[in-house]
Design an enzyme around this catalytic site. Structure first.
Site, PDB file in Angstrom:
ATOM      1  N   ASP A 117       0.824  -1.206   0.000  1.00 26.80           N
ATOM      2  CA  ASP A 117       0.000   0.000   0.000  1.00 26.80           C
ATOM      3  C   ASP A 117       0.863   1.263   0.000  1.00 26.80           C
ATOM      4  O   ASP A 117       2.028   1.241   0.412  1.00 26.80           O
ATOM      5  CB  ASP A 117      -0.882   0.046   1.257  1.00 26.80           C
ATOM      6  CG  ASP A 117      -2.009  -0.969   1.217  1.00 26.80           C
ATOM      7  OD1 ASP A 117      -2.082  -1.767   0.260  1.00 26.80           O
ATOM      8  OD2 ASP A 117      -2.819  -0.957   2.167  1.00 26.80           O
ATOM      9  N   HIS A 138       3.853  -2.085   3.272  1.00 27.75           N
ATOM     10  CA  HIS A 138       3.876  -0.764   2.654  1.00 27.75           C
ATOM     11  C   HIS A 138       5.237  -0.558   1.993  1.00 27.75           C
ATOM     12  O   HIS A 138       6.270  -0.652   2.675  1.00 27.75           O
ATOM     13  CB  HIS A 138       3.617   0.320   3.701  1.00 27.75           C
ATOM     14  CG  HIS A 138       2.278   0.217   4.360  1.00 27.75           C
ATOM     15  ND1 HIS A 138       2.010  -0.720   5.337  1.00 27.75           N
ATOM     16  CD2 HIS A 138       1.125   0.922   4.162  1.00 27.75           C
ATOM     17  CE1 HIS A 138       0.748  -0.594   5.715  1.00 27.75           C
ATOM     18  NE2 HIS A 138       0.190   0.387   5.029  1.00 27.75           N
TER      19      HIS A 138
END
Length: 247
Positions: free
Chosen positions: A57, A198
């Site tokens: 993400d 991430h």
């Protein structure tokens, strides 16, 4: 033989056929990554391949490039949920993702909660990100991951895409501790799991590559989200929420 047993065997055979036709040829063509185990038995539902998905993400960022380099060296595809406002200036990175077999998704334009938004605000966050991505890489179907994993009826109704959450979250945004993240992911890894990381933190990039190496050693094969669910005979539907591809 009961209906449940027949269903289980059918799903396992579908997974194996998908693996043999779509995943394995790509692995053989790559310089690294596991090969089909020598004792694999196409008739044995207990020996079907273990599949797992890496997702990232909040990119693209500068740290996305070394992540892509490491994944390419290992022959591993991943799924990237992108922030729209981060894309300008990183269009080449998106094109590289597509060229190297990764899957793309929407993670909003400014990383805000999508719950409770009206139609116009939702379009500004999701529709605008869809447009920016498609302007960079061309028309394609995109997944959606709402920030913070927050979903309500409005998000499901307006999504225009399958909604992908996760089953393993080491919360790498917290202490940014590579060793802890790797340990937690390996403890929770299982067939059909979706890992959340991430690609904005170098520590997370290193953790992801260590996890790939470790799980390769345990016989796992990494696939994109669409590949994962296709292997389990699941058609992803717009507005539906998915957290795990159960074997």
């Amino acid at each position: 033989m009961g209906r449940g047993t027949i269903k289980k065997i059918g799903a396992a055979l579908a997974a194996l056929l998908f693996f043999l036709s779509a995943v394995l040829p790509g692995l053989w063509a790559l310089p690294s990554g596991p090969a089909l185990p020598a004792d694999a038995d196409v008739g044995d539902v207990e020996k079907t391949p273990k599949l797992i998905a890496l997702t990232f993400d909040d990119g693209p960022r500068r740290s996305t490039t070394p992540l892509l380099d490491g994944l390419a060296e290992r022959g591993v595809p991943a799924t990237f949920f992108l922030i729209g406002e981060q894309i300008p200036g990183h269009e080449d990175t998106l094109r590289r993702m597509v060229d190297e077999g990764h899957q793309l998704g929407i993670h909003s334009y400014t990383h805000v909660k999508l719950t409770g938004l009206n139609d116009a605000d939702f379009a500004s966050e999701v529709g605008r990100t869809r447009t920016v991505i498609q302007n960079a890489v061309g028309p394609m179907e995109l997944l959606l991951r709402p920030p913070y994993g927050m979903v309500d009826a409005g998000v499901r109704r307006r999504a225009g895409a399958p909604i992908i959450l996760w089953s393993i979250d080491p919360e790498d945004w917290g202490d940014r501790n590579t060793a802890r993240e790797v340990e937690q992911i390996l403890q929770q890894a299982e067939d059909g799991a979706i890992i959340l990381l991430h690609d904005i933190y170098p520590e997370s990039v290193e953790a992801a590559l260590q996890v790939v190496d470790a799980l390769h050693g345990e016989g796992y094969y990494f696939v994109t989200i669409s590949q994962l669910f296709a292997a389990r005979g699941v058609s992803l539907e717009k507005g539906q929420v998915y957290r795990h591809a159960c074997p």
